[in-house]
Design an enzyme around this catalytic site. Sequence first.
Site, PDB file in Angstrom:
ATOM      1  N   CYS A 166      13.522 -17.198 -61.863  1.00 30.06           N
ATOM      2  CA  CYS A 166      12.326 -17.120 -62.694  1.00 30.06           C
ATOM      3  C   CYS A 166      11.044 -17.138 -61.861  1.00 30.06           C
ATOM      4  O   CYS A 166      10.976 -17.809 -60.835  1.00 30.06           O
ATOM      5  CB  CYS A 166      12.273 -18.300 -63.647  1.00 30.06           C
ATOM      6  SG  CYS A 166      13.760 -18.480 -64.612  1.00 30.06           S
ATOM      7  N   ARG A 208      11.950 -11.483 -57.361  1.00 24.90           N
ATOM      8  CA  ARG A 208      12.803 -12.671 -57.504  1.00 24.90           C
ATOM      9  C   ARG A 208      13.971 -12.410 -58.454  1.00 24.90           C
ATOM     10  O   ARG A 208      14.927 -13.173 -58.485  1.00 24.90           O
ATOM     11  CB  ARG A 208      11.967 -13.849 -58.031  1.00 24.90           C
ATOM     12  CG  ARG A 208      10.885 -14.281 -57.060  1.00 24.90           C
ATOM     13  CD  ARG A 208       9.909 -15.216 -57.718  1.00 24.90           C
ATOM     14  NE  ARG A 208      10.470 -16.516 -58.013  1.00 24.90           N
ATOM     15  CZ  ARG A 208      10.565 -17.515 -57.160  1.00 24.90           C
ATOM     16  NH1 ARG A 208      10.149 -17.346 -55.928  1.00 24.90           N
ATOM     17  NH2 ARG A 208      11.066 -18.674 -57.514  1.00 24.90           N
ATOM     18  N   TRP A 243      15.067 -15.250 -65.418  1.00 18.36           N
ATOM     19  CA  TRP A 243      16.386 -14.840 -64.926  1.00 18.36           C
ATOM     20  C   TRP A 243      17.370 -15.738 -65.655  1.00 18.36           C
ATOM     21  O   TRP A 243      17.394 -16.952 -65.449  1.00 18.36           O
ATOM     22  CB  TRP A 243      16.450 -15.061 -63.411  1.00 18.36           C
ATOM     23  CG  TRP A 243      17.652 -14.477 -62.747  1.00 18.36           C
ATOM     24  CD1 TRP A 243      17.825 -13.177 -62.339  1.00 18.36           C
ATOM     25  CD2 TRP A 243      18.846 -15.172 -62.379  1.00 18.36           C
ATOM     26  NE1 TRP A 243      19.057 -13.038 -61.748  1.00 18.36           N
ATOM     27  CE2 TRP A 243      19.697 -14.236 -61.757  1.00 18.36           C
ATOM     28  CE3 TRP A 243      19.287 -16.491 -62.502  1.00 18.36           C
ATOM     29  CZ2 TRP A 243      20.950 -14.572 -61.267  1.00 18.36           C
ATOM     30  CZ3 TRP A 243      20.532 -16.830 -62.019  1.00 18.36           C
ATOM     31  CH2 TRP A 243      21.357 -15.872 -61.413  1.00 18.36           C
ATOM     32  N   ASN A 299      10.726 -23.009 -64.711  1.00 16.97           N
ATOM     33  CA  ASN A 299      11.691 -22.476 -63.761  1.00 16.97           C
ATOM     34  C   ASN A 299      12.569 -23.643 -63.349  1.00 16.97           C
ATOM     35  O   ASN A 299      12.060 -24.706 -63.008  1.00 16.97           O
ATOM     36  CB  ASN A 299      10.950 -21.893 -62.547  1.00 16.97           C
ATOM     37  CG  ASN A 299      11.915 -21.419 -61.458  1.00 16.97           C
ATOM     38  OD1 ASN A 299      13.107 -21.265 -61.693  1.00 16.97           O
ATOM     39  ND2 ASN A 299      11.381 -21.200 -60.270  1.00 16.97           N
ATOM     40  N   GLY A 300      13.890 -23.462 -63.411  1.00 16.73           N
ATOM     41  CA  GLY A 300      14.805 -24.545 -63.039  1.00 16.73           C
ATOM     42  C   GLY A 300      15.829 -24.749 -64.131  1.00 16.73           C
ATOM     43  O   GLY A 300      16.007 -23.893 -65.002  1.00 16.73           O
ATOM     44  N   GLU A 354      27.439  -9.404 -42.507  1.00 16.21           N
ATOM     45  CA  GLU A 354      26.120  -9.099 -43.042  1.00 16.21           C
ATOM     46  C   GLU A 354      26.023  -7.623 -43.457  1.00 16.21           C
ATOM     47  O   GLU A 354      25.430  -7.286 -44.481  1.00 16.21           O
ATOM     48  CB  GLU A 354      25.044  -9.467 -42.006  1.00 16.21           C
ATOM     49  CG  GLU A 354      23.622  -9.104 -42.376  1.00 16.21           C
ATOM     50  CD  GLU A 354      23.125  -9.703 -43.694  1.00 16.21           C
ATOM     51  OE1 GLU A 354      23.783 -10.605 -44.243  1.00 16.21           O
ATOM     52  OE2 GLU A 354      22.091  -9.229 -44.174  1.00 16.21           O
ATOM     53  N   LYS A 412      25.105  -6.378 -47.170  1.00 13.82           N
ATOM     54  CA  LYS A 412      23.963  -5.490 -47.432  1.00 13.82           C
ATOM     55  C   LYS A 412      24.405  -4.309 -48.287  1.00 13.82           C
ATOM     56  O   LYS A 412      23.765  -3.946 -49.250  1.00 13.82           O
ATOM     57  CB  LYS A 412      23.421  -5.007 -46.080  1.00 13.82           C
ATOM     58  CG  LYS A 412      21.980  -4.851 -45.911  1.00 13.82           C
ATOM     59  CD  LYS A 412      21.127  -6.084 -45.835  1.00 13.82           C
ATOM     60  CE  LYS A 412      21.431  -7.174 -46.735  1.00 13.82           C
ATOM     61  NZ  LYS A 412      20.859  -8.435 -46.596  1.00 13.82           N
ATOM     62  N   GLU A 463      25.320  -5.354 -51.923  1.00  8.66           N
ATOM     63  CA  GLU A 463      24.128  -5.793 -52.673  1.00  8.66           C
ATOM     64  C   GLU A 463      23.342  -4.626 -53.234  1.00  8.66           C
ATOM     65  O   GLU A 463      22.950  -4.643 -54.390  1.00  8.66           O
ATOM     66  CB  GLU A 463      23.151  -6.530 -51.731  1.00  8.66           C
ATOM     67  CG  GLU A 463      23.416  -7.974 -51.493  1.00  8.66           C
ATOM     68  CD  GLU A 463      22.323  -8.573 -50.605  1.00  8.66           C
ATOM     69  OE1 GLU A 463      21.746  -9.576 -50.999  1.00  8.66           O
ATOM     70  OE2 GLU A 463      22.054  -8.035 -49.496  1.00  8.66           O
ATOM     71  N   HIS A 497      47.336  -8.171 -40.898  1.00 11.90           N
ATOM     72  CA  HIS A 497      47.882  -9.238 -41.738  1.00 11.90           C
ATOM     73  C   HIS A 497      47.540  -9.041 -43.208  1.00 11.90           C
ATOM     74  O   HIS A 497      47.519 -10.001 -43.965  1.00 11.90           O
ATOM     75  CB  HIS A 497      47.387 -10.599 -41.230  1.00 11.90           C
ATOM     76  CG  HIS A 497      47.801 -10.856 -39.822  1.00 11.90           C
ATOM     77  ND1 HIS A 497      49.105 -11.155 -39.467  1.00 11.90           N
ATOM     78  CD2 HIS A 497      47.104 -10.801 -38.658  1.00 11.90           C
ATOM     79  CE1 HIS A 497      49.178 -11.292 -38.157  1.00 11.90           C
ATOM     80  NE2 HIS A 497      47.977 -11.081 -37.636  1.00 11.90           N
ATOM     81  N   LYS A 509      15.970 -13.110 -55.526  1.00 13.43           N
ATOM     82  CA  LYS A 509      15.532 -13.311 -54.147  1.00 13.43           C
ATOM     83  C   LYS A 509      15.600 -14.773 -53.750  1.00 13.43           C
ATOM     84  O   LYS A 509      16.001 -15.129 -52.654  1.00 13.43           O
ATOM     85  CB  LYS A 509      14.096 -12.799 -54.010  1.00 13.43           C
ATOM     86  CG  LYS A 509      13.506 -12.937 -52.618  1.00 13.43           C
ATOM     87  CD  LYS A 509      14.105 -11.907 -51.711  1.00 13.43           C
ATOM     88  CE  LYS A 509      13.606 -12.009 -50.287  1.00 13.43           C
ATOM     89  NZ  LYS A 509      14.525 -11.301 -49.373  1.00 13.43           N
TER      90      LYS A 509
HETATM   91  C1  G6P Z   1      19.649 -14.943 -52.295  1.00 11.37           C
HETATM   92  C2  G6P Z   1      18.999 -13.707 -51.691  1.00 11.37           C
HETATM   93  C3  G6P Z   1      19.570 -13.458 -50.295  1.00 11.37           C
HETATM   94  C4  G6P Z   1      19.390 -14.701 -49.430  1.00 11.37           C
HETATM   95  C5  G6P Z   1      20.001 -15.940 -50.081  1.00 11.37           C
HETATM   96  C6  G6P Z   1      19.594 -17.208 -49.351  1.00 11.37           C
HETATM   97  O1  G6P Z   1      20.994 -14.686 -52.539  1.00 11.37           O
HETATM   98  O2  G6P Z   1      19.224 -12.581 -52.499  1.00 11.37           O
HETATM   99  O3  G6P Z   1      18.892 -12.364 -49.701  1.00 11.37           O
HETATM  100  O4  G6P Z   1      20.002 -14.482 -48.196  1.00 11.37           O
HETATM  101  O5  G6P Z   1      19.518 -16.076 -51.425  1.00 11.37           O
HETATM  102  O6  G6P Z   1      18.207 -17.353 -49.471  1.00 11.37           O
HETATM  103  P1  G6P Z   1      17.289 -18.149 -48.474  1.00 11.37           P
HETATM  104  O7  G6P Z   1      15.911 -17.999 -49.040  1.00 11.37           O
HETATM  105  O8  G6P Z   1      17.770 -19.578 -48.499  1.00 11.37           O
HETATM  106  O9  G6P Z   1      17.433 -17.549 -47.130  1.00 11.37           O
END
Ligand code: G6P
Length: 599
Positions: free
Chosen positions: A2, A27, A74, A100-101, A474, A478, A481, A497, A594
């Site tokens: 949010c 976000r 969200w 938010n929360g 990673e 990526k 995502e 395996h 985010k």
């Molecule tokens: C969310 C974001 C990711 C990020 C992760 C951890 O999942 O979409 O891009 O890596 O949170 O976030 P932080 O702000 O703790 O690095």
Amino acid sequence: MCGITAFSGKGPALPFLMQGLSKLEYRGYDSAGVTTIENSGLKTVKCKGRLAQLETKLEDYHLEGHVGIGHTRWATHGIPSHLNSHPHTNGDETISLVHNGIIENYKELKDELLEHGYHFHSETDSEVVVLLLDYYYQGDMLEATRKVIERIEGSYALCIITTHEPDQIIVVKKDSPLIIGKCDGAYVAASDIPALLEYTKDVYFLDDYEIAVLKTDSITFLNKNFRTIKKELVTVPYDLEAAKKDGYDTFMLKEIFEQPHVIQETLRGRIQDETIKLDELDNIDFKQFNKVHFVACGTAYHASLCGAHILEHLIKVPVFKDVASEYRYNDPVIDEKTLCIFVSQSGETADTLAALRLAKSKGATTIAVANVLGSTISRDADYVLYTCAGPEIAVASTKAYTTQLVLLILFAYYVAQQFGHVDLKAIHELKDLPNLVQKILGDIDSFEQFASLLEHQRDAYFIGRGLDYTSVLEGALKLKEVSYIHADAYVAGELKHGPIALIEEGSIVIAVATQPHIAAKTMSNIQETIARGAEVILITNSLNPPIDARYTYVLPYVSPILQTILVAIPLQLMAYFAANIKGCDVDKPRNLAKSVTVE
Ligand code: G6P
């Protein structure tokens, strides 16, 4: 997660509220709304969907009030819908709030309010808060807020307005981000700095349980006990340009291209005379620790895996790594001789924050590696190292990741110096990283061509060994995502395996082989997939790879430890182009947020 905006000032509140919400779109959200205090009372406009839909709806209203609150939601409790979206108001529409929360004890509070005859219109935990305010309000909203805070459990950033006291906004937070800005003729609040930048760079950071009362030309801060306190006004070093797309189609591409610059910024002043300088950590005697824990989520976790691998290799002290959501519940062995590193771009991730607090409560020394200045994790840790990536807007992390890698490598070398280990070659090469990254970015067409192989794929298999395995983890994250292609990363040696059963004619394997001591082994594993019909995209630093992969990219050759930073660029660009060809919303992938400020 949010996003919140709030405005109390001389002009109309709506322009600030809406521009702020648009800056917070990254976000992640599924509905949006605003409330302003008009002459006729509270006016709330909200809807399911994107901000553009809210804007269309707002054309039928003429919101001119000088005090207002805004929200992008969200969904956690209750589906995305008009009724569940914020702001929430009480029955007679005299109080409105955004939240938010998560209110963890909302069920018990809801039952209590139902017994008192209250009616609920939404399925949210947030509506409980506004009705509880209504219940406690007896002519003083601050006093009602105090009583509500005593009752609610969980995490919250709340902005509260009321027609009874129409010239103010009450703001309070616990475990959810909220920043206050001081403008000319207004005080404003938002979940993150980019929402403020068009109006001000002068901000106050609220600590948990602190309350602020925002009026047009004054602000009051109260502590947990409702005593007035003074807060420091901080000027943030970001500029507005950094939060704009700058001619790029997407923030993700812009941020990928910013990497030479932000890597340079992260290195700046930290290498002097062949020595790594991290003045922030000068008081720490690293020899006192008998183990190190790295804890993070998502991309930051992948950067941590790399940092942990390198640190252990250099200082030969056991280094453990865990995702924060596991760490906090796994009863980890932590004591005064444990050093815990928490890596977080936003500095607000709920699980990482909880893990940090756990480690502190058990006596560990804690270091935060964060990107957002003044974020909760950076303030709660004993020590903080900042990456200098600037605001990262695209949900998929790119520049934050590579600057985390750079900083964690600097950190590992810094600690190693105390152990008498110095790698002059790598220190020299670190300085050249921005140029090397720039050079790889120049080969963007190759990565677009590689990505075209992925257009009609449902799956992609990433393989690597050692540090290359942390890179492919990673790379796979990526790709999935942003392009929604199912992607998994495997230790190349584990293929036999299980995963190799999936490889068939036309499967796409993305292989990374940059670590000299194990590259030959990875090459053999690649060969095994080619023999089963896979099309391989190979990222290597070997000029003559001993395999016949049609799609090969040769990276500049640097010390193995630094290679992870260079590998990141092709993997990011392939994910970007794969998503682009498929027409995906690259900056705001579905279901993702985010800054994950709930568990
Ligand atoms: C969310 C974001 C990711 C990020 C992760 C951890 O999942 O979409 O891009 O890596 O949170 O976030 P932080 O702000 O703790 O690095």
